[in-house]
Design a protein around this motif. Structure first.
Motif, mmCIF file in Angstrom:
data_model
loop_
_atom_site.group_PDB
_atom_site.id
_atom_site.type_symbol
_atom_site.label_atom_id
_atom_site.label_comp_id
_atom_site.label_asym_id
_atom_site.label_seq_id
_atom_site.Cartn_x
_atom_site.Cartn_y
_atom_site.Cartn_z
ATOM 1 N N LEU A 22 -4.017 -3.722 4.580
ATOM 2 C CA LEU A 22 -4.455 -4.347 3.624
ATOM 3 C C LEU A 22 -4.844 -5.801 4.192
ATOM 4 O O LEU A 22 -4.343 -6.268 5.479
ATOM 5 C CB LEU A 22 -3.420 -4.649 2.806
ATOM 6 N N VAL B 54 -2.547 4.219 1.666
ATOM 7 C CA VAL B 54 -3.294 3.053 2.064
ATOM 8 C C VAL B 54 -2.557 2.397 3.145
ATOM 9 O O VAL B 54 -1.375 2.219 3.218
ATOM 10 C CB VAL B 54 -2.954 2.237 0.922
ATOM 11 N N VAL C 233 -2.160 0.568 -4.871
ATOM 12 C CA VAL C 233 -1.893 -0.707 -4.409
ATOM 13 C C VAL C 233 -1.128 -1.445 -5.331
ATOM 14 O O VAL C 233 -1.808 -1.347 -6.578
ATOM 15 C CB VAL C 233 -2.966 -1.526 -3.671
ATOM 16 N N ALA D 44 -8.519 -2.907 1.317
ATOM 17 C CA ALA D 44 -7.592 -1.946 1.523
ATOM 18 C C ALA D 44 -8.105 -0.922 2.273
ATOM 19 O O ALA D 44 -9.471 -0.190 2.072
ATOM 20 C CB ALA D 44 -6.893 -1.470 0.355
ATOM 21 N N GLY E 62 1.017 -1.281 -0.012
ATOM 22 C CA GLY E 62 0.057 -0.019 0.068
ATOM 23 C C GLY E 62 0.890 1.425 0.067
ATOM 24 O O GLY E 62 1.655 1.288 0.802
#
Length: 437
Positions: free
Chosen positions: A238, A235, A215, A247, A210
């Protein structure tokens, strides 16, 4: 996948306090990350007026499905969480013993000193053997430090061991993923990325990273490389569950992708909305997705309907990490607690035990020791990592770092790994009963 061999150069680490202007007071960047050491601090230790999310918080590896040793612990696709009355047998003095730990922290290599020497940890103690404090990176029973891997220039945010690979991967805020040879312990190369790594996990041969607004996905067996669009901001977390990649994003959303075998790509499946601030922790278990956020809540999602079915609001600060274990959900927060949740007769989750720490708790990881007894590894923002027998929560050891640990991962053969804020990755190993470090 573009891999550049690691160099020996380093960049200076800089931190910037982020705050509002005008009449709105500045919030402490370090406090929001759980690592402000100033008392008093010149900046605000509290929520920004209006609930504005002003800083990202990384949760690293805590959404990773644990390999090999994770027979009882699971951060993805674990055994179903049964509906049952609240279990009262959590916590100390339960009469439950979980292996070689005595509950008291005992030093392995030196006489007990009671407190680690912070100057020695940073390499500046001038007293040497005459120092009255502990000169050791750990105290406790049944485990030892194997080696330290250096190369990252900033904090380690995730550690992963893809199946079928003889390589260890670590992602960092220095905008790189390093590839480590598991046999030699040497860095085999570095993957340069366009932004800092917020989290890193593996699922089967796939490696997922991320970064801000994307991603990145690599298949370590076929060398296939994919970029998944859609995130708005960093991000932070995950997870993999129900044949989907999920995410947690800085804007409070959770994005889901399904893998299409025919097209050999990940296709957008849903956007889960409900959190008001950044989603910093995700875990899949009991056919449900659990998400923790800077808005102090945990949400439980049905991945068939993509609807939130319960919101848990018992924490009073950021929910930093989540862990599924047997029929239980464990959560930790900067409010200095670890909470144990269980499903009641109605099917809702309820706190059955609260473990209190003296410092904010950053990340949780479950493992089994050399005697196959369950152990909780818990990192705090005083630069320490605590090891607890479960379900008693008797402390069996501590590990110390120069800066806070945000990434913990379990490996094969009794190994486990920690990554700290300096970029150092340490390799630890459980010892057979009766073996000294």
């Amino acid at each position: 996948m573009d891999v550049e061999f690691a160099d020996k150069g380093g960049n200076k680490r800089t931190y910037h306090r982020v705050g509002a202007t005008g009449k709105i007071p500045k919030i402490c960047y370090y406090w929001q990350e759980g690592r402000c050491t100033r008392n008093p601090c010149n900046f605000l230790h509290g929520e920004v007026p209006g609930g504005v999310d002003r800083v990202g918080i990384s949760n690293g590896v805590n959404a990773t499905k644990r390999p090999n040793q994770m027979m009882e612990f699971d951060n993805g696709g674990g055994p179903p969480m049964q509906r049952r009355p609240v279990n009262p047998k959590w916590g100390r003095n339960t009469g439950v013993s979980s292996g070689g730990g005595s509950g008291a922290v005992v030093e392995s290599n030196r006489r007990v000193q009671g407190k680690v020497c912070n100057y020695w940890i940073s390499g500046h103690c001038k007293y040497g053997n005459d120092c009255k404090f502990l000169h050791s990176f750990f105290v406790g029973e049944g485990f030892t430090l194997v080696t330290a891997l250096t190369g990252h220039e900033k904090a380690v945010r995730g550690i992963a061991l893809p199946s079928g690979s003889d390589k260890l991967y670590s992602g960092s805020a220095d905008a790189s993923v390093r590839v480590w040879d598991c046999q030699s312990g040497q860095c085999a190369g570095a993957i340069k990325l366009p932004g800092e790594v917020g989290c890193l996990i593996s699922e089967g041969p796939w490696l997922f990273v991320g970064i801000p607004n994307f991603v990145k996905a690599w298949n370590t067996q076929t060398a296939a490389e994919l970029t998944l669009n859609g995130p708005n901001g960093q991000v932070h977390a995950l997870a993999v569950g129900n044949e989907m990649l999920l995410a947690g994003i800085q804007d409070g959303s959770i994005l889901a992708w399904k893998f299409s075998i025919a097209a050999n790509c990940f296709e957008p499946a849903a956007s889960l909305l409900g959190h008001s601030l950044s989603v910093v922790s995700l875990v899949f278990g009991a056919n449900r997705l659990f998400s923790g956020s800077m808005d102090k809540t945990i949400k439980i999602w049905n991945l068939e309907t993509f609807q939130c079915i319960q919101t848990l609001g018992d924490h009073s600060s950021v929910v930093m990490s989540l862990l599924c274990w047997k029929d239980f959900l464990l959560s930790c927060s900067l409010d200095q607690t670890v909470k144990v949740w269980v499903a009641t007769e109605s099917g809702d989750l309820k706190v059955t035990y609260t473990h209190k720490e003296e410092h904010g708790v950053l990340t949780l990881c479950g493992t089994l020791d050399a005697q196959d007894q369950p152990v909780l590894i818990s990192a705090c923002n005083d630069n320490s990592v605590r090891l607890y027998d479960l379900p008693s929560f008797n402390e069996r050891g501590k590990m110390y770092s120069k800066e806070e640990v945000r990434a913990i991962q379990v490996g094969p053969g009794g190994l486990f790994f920690t990554g700290d804020g300096t970029g150092e990755l340490r390799v630890w190993k459980w010892l057979a009963q009766g073996t000294k470090a």
